[in-house]
Motif scaffolding. Structure first.
Motif, PDB file in Angstrom:
ATOM      1  N   LYS A   1      38.938  51.463  36.387  1.00  0.00           N
ATOM      2  CA  LYS A   1      37.791  50.698  35.886  1.00  0.00           C
ATOM      3  C   LYS A   1      37.485  49.486  36.789  1.00  0.00           C
ATOM      4  CE  LYS A   1      36.041  48.331  31.752  1.00  0.00           C
ATOM      5  NZ  LYS A   1      35.236  47.480  32.568  1.00  0.00           N
ATOM      6  N   ILE A   2      38.520  48.841  37.278  1.00  0.00           N
ATOM      7  CA  ILE A   2      38.293  47.655  38.136  1.00  0.00           C
ATOM      8  C   ILE A   2      37.438  48.052  39.349  1.00  0.00           C
ATOM      9  CG2 ILE A   2      39.450  46.049  39.736  1.00  0.00           C
ATOM     10  CD1 ILE A   2      41.738  45.879  37.634  1.00  0.00           C
ATOM     11  N   SER A   3      37.772  49.199  39.949  1.00  0.00           N
ATOM     12  CA  SER A   3      37.014  49.630  41.128  1.00  0.00           C
ATOM     13  C   SER A   3      35.591  50.048  40.748  1.00  0.00           C
ATOM     14  CB  SER A   3      37.751  50.770  41.844  1.00  0.00           C
ATOM     15  OG  SER A   3      37.518  50.705  43.224  1.00  0.00           O
ATOM     16  N   ALA A   4      35.450  50.677  39.574  1.00  0.00           N
ATOM     17  CA  ALA A   4      34.100  51.061  39.112  1.00  0.00           C
ATOM     18  C   ALA A   4      33.259  49.799  38.882  1.00  0.00           C
ATOM     19  CB  ALA A   4      34.197  51.893  37.841  1.00  0.00           C
ATOM     20  N   ASP A   5      33.869  48.773  38.271  1.00  0.00           N
ATOM     21  CA  ASP A   5      33.130  47.521  38.024  1.00  0.00           C
ATOM     22  C   ASP A   5      32.652  46.907  39.337  1.00  0.00           C
ATOM     23  OD1 ASP A   5      33.571  47.856  35.347  1.00  0.00           O
ATOM     24  OD2 ASP A   5      35.165  46.343  35.193  1.00  0.00           O
TER      25      ASP A   5
END
Ligand code: LMR
Length: 324
Positions: free
Chosen positions: A304-308
């Motif tokens: 999720k961090i990378s998607a954000d």
């Protein structure tokens, strides 16, 4: 004898292209029986004339013709494959996303050129940084003619780096390692994931998320840049060649590719170019995201961090391009 395919390399005077051209010309990517017409595009064509002299002197049997140009129409006309490398390169002290403003403008322009001139079946690998967002912008500007599925981003470099680190850790040849995944953005938020990795087809004992290995992979581009005073060229070219070869010939193992997200994969929002584990069908030559991985809680957070970050980069890119 097969008829020749047309392969365009943009940014052809750069060091990455200089490493990639022999890999394409010698049959390592499209096969030893596949003739090629190489289109080399750059702003300074005079430098390319030197590369052409060298290519001729290599006497590659598969290279049927070399077209050198700075003209988009000539470069993109009827091409089957494109390596999009034209970009401002990273210098020491810069993050990859510091290149966003300059490079998304180039990608928007080349996206339009793809739509105008390339074959509709063209397969595109974007290798300029920030690669995921550059690929997304390319796809957006090419979308009137070229499906977003055909435009991908280079994260095979990070994948290969991870394979090597895991092989070293277990003291085995890289060929024995499989099921490595690099999730997300080609940036410091990428998630090199070895929790499903196998050696000789057997799961390796999983010691939690391997922080040292992850850190080495994430910082590798910067480490090479600091040591060489130049970006990774040989390893990036090898990653690009592996990516295209697998897309063309199919896979046995999972490979990591930046591909367009559809909103149904691992909580990643729709409409990003995100690095997932994929397999490629030998017949159809279509990639498919591996859909049966069960990431643990920490992995879900890292994905999720990378998607954000990619959502934020996308917004930034759209602002840069709003007046284009
Ligand atoms: C890499 O990862 O080595 C490349 O993307 C070049 C860079 O700027 O780090």
């Amino acid at each position: 004898m097969k008829s020749p395919i047309k392969v365009l390399i943009t940014g052809a005077t750069g060091c990455l292209a200089y490493s990639l051209i022999p890999m394409v010309a010698n049959g390592q990517v499209y096969g030893k029986d596949q003739p090629i017409i190489l289109h080399l595009m750059a702003r300074r064509v005079s430098i390319l004339e030197g590369v052409v002299m060298e290519l001729k002197d290599c006497a590659y049997p598969l290279v049927r013709d070399v077209v050198v140009t700075s003209d988009e129409e000539i470069a993109f006309r009827d091409v089957d494959f494109v390596f999009m490398l034209a970009s401002m390169p990273r210098r020491e002290g810069m993050q990859r996303k510091d290149l966003l403003e300059a490079n998304v403008k180039i990608c928007a322009q080349h996206g339009r050129a793809l739509a105008c001139y390339a074959k509709q079946t063209v397969k595109v690998l974007v290798g300029c940084n920030p690669t995921n967002t550059c690929a997304l912008i390319t796809a957006k500007y090419a979308s009137s003619m070229i499906p977003a599925h055909n435009i991908t981003a280079l994260t095979r470099l990070d994948h290969n780096r991870t394979v090597h680190q895991l092989a070293v850790k277990h003291d085995v040849n890289v060929k024995r390692v499989s099921r490595v995944v690099v999730w997300g953005n080609h940036s410091n938020t990428q998630f090199p994931d070895v929790s499903n990795a196998c050696i000789d087809g057997q799961p390796v004992p999983f010691e939690g998320h391997d922080n040292m290995l992850m850190d080495t992979v994430i910082k590798r581009g910067y480490a090479v840049l600091a040591a060489r005073n130049n970006i990774s060229a040989l390893s990036a070219a090898k990653g690009a060649a592996d990516h295209m070869r697998d897309w063309w010939t199919g896979t046995d193992d999972w490979v990591s590719m930046g591909v367009i997200s559809d909103g149904n994969e691992y909580g990643v929002p729709e409409g990003l170019v995100y690095s997932f584990p994929v397999t490629i069908d030998r017949e159809t030559k279509e990639w498919k995201v591996v859909d049966n991985i069960d990431p643990d809680e920490r992995a879900v957070k890292l994905i999720k961090i990378s998607a954000d970050e990619l959502v934020a980069e996308k917004q930034e890119a759209l602002i840069v391009l709003q007046n284009l």
